[in-house]
Design an enzyme around this catalytic site. Sequence first.
Site, PDB file in Angstrom:
ATOM      1  N   ASP A 396      -9.360  14.157   0.936  1.00 44.60           N
ATOM      2  CA  ASP A 396      -8.712  12.863   0.725  1.00 44.60           C
ATOM      3  C   ASP A 396      -9.376  12.057  -0.391  1.00 44.60           C
ATOM      4  OD1 ASP A 396      -6.685  11.002   1.495  1.00 44.60           O
ATOM      5  OD2 ASP A 396      -8.182   9.804   2.548  1.00 44.60           O
ATOM      6  N   SER A 416      -2.777   6.275   2.270  1.00 45.28           N
ATOM      7  CA  SER A 416      -2.336   7.556   2.827  1.00 45.28           C
ATOM      8  C   SER A 416      -1.417   7.317   4.019  1.00 45.28           C
ATOM      9  CB  SER A 416      -3.541   8.385   3.273  1.00 45.28           C
ATOM     10  OG  SER A 416      -4.424   8.593   2.199  1.00 45.28           O
ATOM     11  N   GLN A 466      -0.100  15.847   0.930  1.00 41.16           N
ATOM     12  CA  GLN A 466      -0.220  14.476   1.413  1.00 41.16           C
ATOM     13  C   GLN A 466       0.891  13.626   0.803  1.00 41.16           C
ATOM     14  OE1 GLN A 466      -3.320  11.204   0.287  1.00 41.16           O
ATOM     15  NE2 GLN A 466      -4.228  12.302   2.019  1.00 41.16           N
TER      16      GLN A 466
END
Length: 485
Positions: A396, A416, A466
Amino acid sequence: MLIIETTGATVRRTGRSTDCHLDFKLRLVHASSTNRTNPSMAEARTESWTGKRIVVSPVEVTNFLGSIPLLQQLPGTSIQKIAEVVEPLQFGKGEVLLREGTPEDGLYFLWKGEVEVSIPNSMGSHTLGLLKSGDYFGYASAELIKNLNKSDVTAISEVICFVLRNENAHLLSSVSIWAQQPDESEVALLERILELETLEVDLYKGYTKPDYPSFGGNVYGGQLLGQALAAASKSVDPALLVHSLHAYFLLTGDERMPIIYKVERTRNGHTFATRQVSAIQKGRVIFTMYASFQRSMEGFEHQESMPNVPTPDQLLSQDELRKRYFSDPRIPLKKREKWAGGKPTKSSPLDVKEVDPIDEVSKEALPPWQSVWMKSKGKLTDDPALHRCAAVYASDWTFLATAKRPHRTVPIQLLSLDHSMWFHKPFRADEWLLFVQSSPRASNGRGSVYGHFFNQNGELVMSASQEGLMRKLQKSDRSVAKSKL
């Protein structure tokens, strides 16, 4: 049906280590048969109650012990060590495994058969309950035995138990959820971030300590991913490793508060197991994850090739790139002096080297792809589950920023929304991994990114995707716990 539980679990932190001390005792509830008198069983008891030592294959012992929730919380190496020292004992029908009033001599893991827990009395015996395969009973302590059995435990069929004697009770304690014994070297920051406090089976507490990275008071998304996977990993047989995960970020996390991770055992199987993890703050679920675990097996193989990029030793680190701006003539001198004299930033747990670094002074639009080399700063404990949690944490770090590269002329808010990963081959997260990232599309206030992790041998070891919130940053935006939507 579990009649024995961890009743006196306490956690004492000494420096970087966590010492867990577990006591065990009978919890006389939820038994499959209670409150009945059975004189015939008392008459059937024999005086031979030590059991017969038998031979069981190491694979069978390890597979069974790996299914015990109590043991799954320990480091992956612990079950192997326990499997090497437990005594496989066989008892015939009517034999007494533990007798009331005698010293407790170990912890019994019931593999096959059934036993009855009862208290002898003048009428014969008072039955408290039945135990079956997967239950455990007795007492384990590294100290001198001071307790006596409170009841009889009698075989009502042929029984096989694995007995962990008191002299080996130290194997039920560990310095952390990752390490059985302390390491002489300093524990890496990333491993400390992924360390959880065990509250009880399937319930953990994580922290955002002052030296952990965070963003504007919010918990870093990779921390939620890594800690949640750590909790899930401590609820499965260590022989099963995560092969995929799918997560949703629901609320921004508050770095000032601990995070409670609740694990639900959705499915158990010999080859596959599934877990759901909820991260909770202030009574609200801020993050949820499904993770699937698999036992290693042979299969077909193919992969796409790793791109030809410079090696890590040919590239500058993020710290080295940052220092270059202190002498960049394009930046006003007062601003450079302010940067140089500012407070030191938090130490990053990751060593990151960008293949094509962004020029932070220029606002030129860039293609929506990038490649970075990543690894943990410092050596991690040799636990395969830990290395997968560490890679999830790292995934991430630069991922969603890939979607921002073509839109550098305006300030953009990135958050996110969801995150998925697939694990293809074993790897070490404290060795260089190339994260190749691309953003094929951004629209409707969202950006999508995809990526592949390669080791230095060119093997594709992980894939990730993502989607995140991507909109123009407004002055009214505040970093508070609110819906990501």
